[in-house]
Write an enzyme that holds these catalytic residues in place. Structure first.
Site, PDB file in Angstrom:
ATOM      1  N   ASP A  89       0.866  -1.185   0.000  1.00  0.00           N
ATOM      2  CA  ASP A  89       0.000   0.000   0.000  1.00  0.00           C
ATOM      3  C   ASP A  89       0.902   1.234   0.000  1.00  0.00           C
ATOM      4  OD1 ASP A  89      -1.891  -1.974   0.460  1.00  0.00           O
ATOM      5  OD2 ASP A  89      -2.941  -0.863   2.027  1.00  0.00           O
ATOM      6  N   LYS A 151      -6.976   3.120  -2.747  1.00  0.00           N
ATOM      7  CA  LYS A 151      -7.315   3.092  -1.321  1.00  0.00           C
ATOM      8  C   LYS A 151      -7.655   4.506  -0.867  1.00  0.00           C
ATOM      9  CE  LYS A 151      -5.091   1.900   3.121  1.00  0.00           C
ATOM     10  NZ  LYS A 151      -3.890   1.277   3.731  1.00  0.00           N
ATOM     11  N   LYS A 180     -10.131  -0.127  -1.904  1.00  0.00           N
ATOM     12  CA  LYS A 180      -9.960  -0.411  -0.482  1.00  0.00           C
ATOM     13  C   LYS A 180     -10.384   0.817   0.306  1.00  0.00           C
ATOM     14  CE  LYS A 180      -6.537  -1.576   3.094  1.00  0.00           C
ATOM     15  NZ  LYS A 180      -5.158  -2.043   3.376  1.00  0.00           N
TER      16      LYS A 180
END
Length: 220
Positions: A89, A151, A180
């Protein structure tokens, strides 16, 4: 729908210690969460704690500001994979995006993705700092860079995920990348709302509370 399979069980606070990381991993095994998400210094410990289990290991790169250099992000990502990470991430460079230096934003994401190959890359936008148009542009760049996920948030800014932002992201991605949601998701009911809105993964430290029907006070 099995909520546990959506959850990246997360512990990213700077004071997290080894005992807490091992506890996080044990909880992930107990509830069969999709992954744990930890800072890169703890990836090796997580790998040892999760050996011979199906739980994945996610770590963060350029976290939480996104302002580190692209070579630094690339090195951090590569080292994390060597240590056992199975997902990355990375935080987008908000300064580049705000400067409308979209070539630099694309290069930043692309070089990390190229460095990690088939390892899933989630790009963290930090939606609380972005306008609707900036969210849309960031998502378009993520697609051009072949990111696997967009995300919403680090959980370290002024606010986290919102359903409004998720709808904008989903409309822009058009199914070409996954989503996400993270930051401020503390209970089962809220998590399910995000999944119904089209989210593919939930990043939260409140995974155990979600599974037991409780509400967590955690900010991530």
């Amino acid at each position: 729908m099995e909520l546990n399979t959506y959850i990246d069980h997360t512990l990213l606070k700077p004071t997290a210690n080894e005992r807490e990381i091992i506890k996080l991993c044990n909880e992930a095994i107990t509830y069969n969460f999709y992954s744990v998400c930890v800072n890169s210094s703890y990836v090796a410990i997580a790998k040892q704690a999760l050996k011979e289990t199906p739980v994945n290991i996610c770590t963060v790169v350029g976290f939480p500001l996104g302002a580190s250099s692209t070579p630094a992000k690339v090195y951090e990502a590569r080292q994390a994979i060597k240590d056992g990470a199975t997902e990355i991430d990375m935080v987008i460079n908000l300064g580049y995006l705000k400067s409308r230096n979209y070539v630099a934003v694309l290069k930043d994401i692309s070089e990390v993705k190229n460095a990690i190959g088939n390892i899933p890359l989630k790009v963290i936008l930090e939606i609380s700092e972005l306008s609707k148009n900036e969210i849309v542009k960031a998502c378009e760049i993520c697609l051009d860079a072949n990111a696997d996920f967009v995300k919403t948030s680090t959980g370290f800014s002024k606010s986290g995920a919102t359903l409004t932002a998720v709808k904008i992201i989903k409309k822009t991605l058009k199914g070409k990348a996954q989503i996400k949601a993270s930051g401020g998701i503390r209970d089962r009911e809220t998590a399910l709302k995000y999944i119904e809105a089209g989210v593919d993964r939930i990043g939260a430290s409140a995974g155990v509370a979600m599974m037991s029907g409780q509400v967590s006070s955690s900010t991530y």
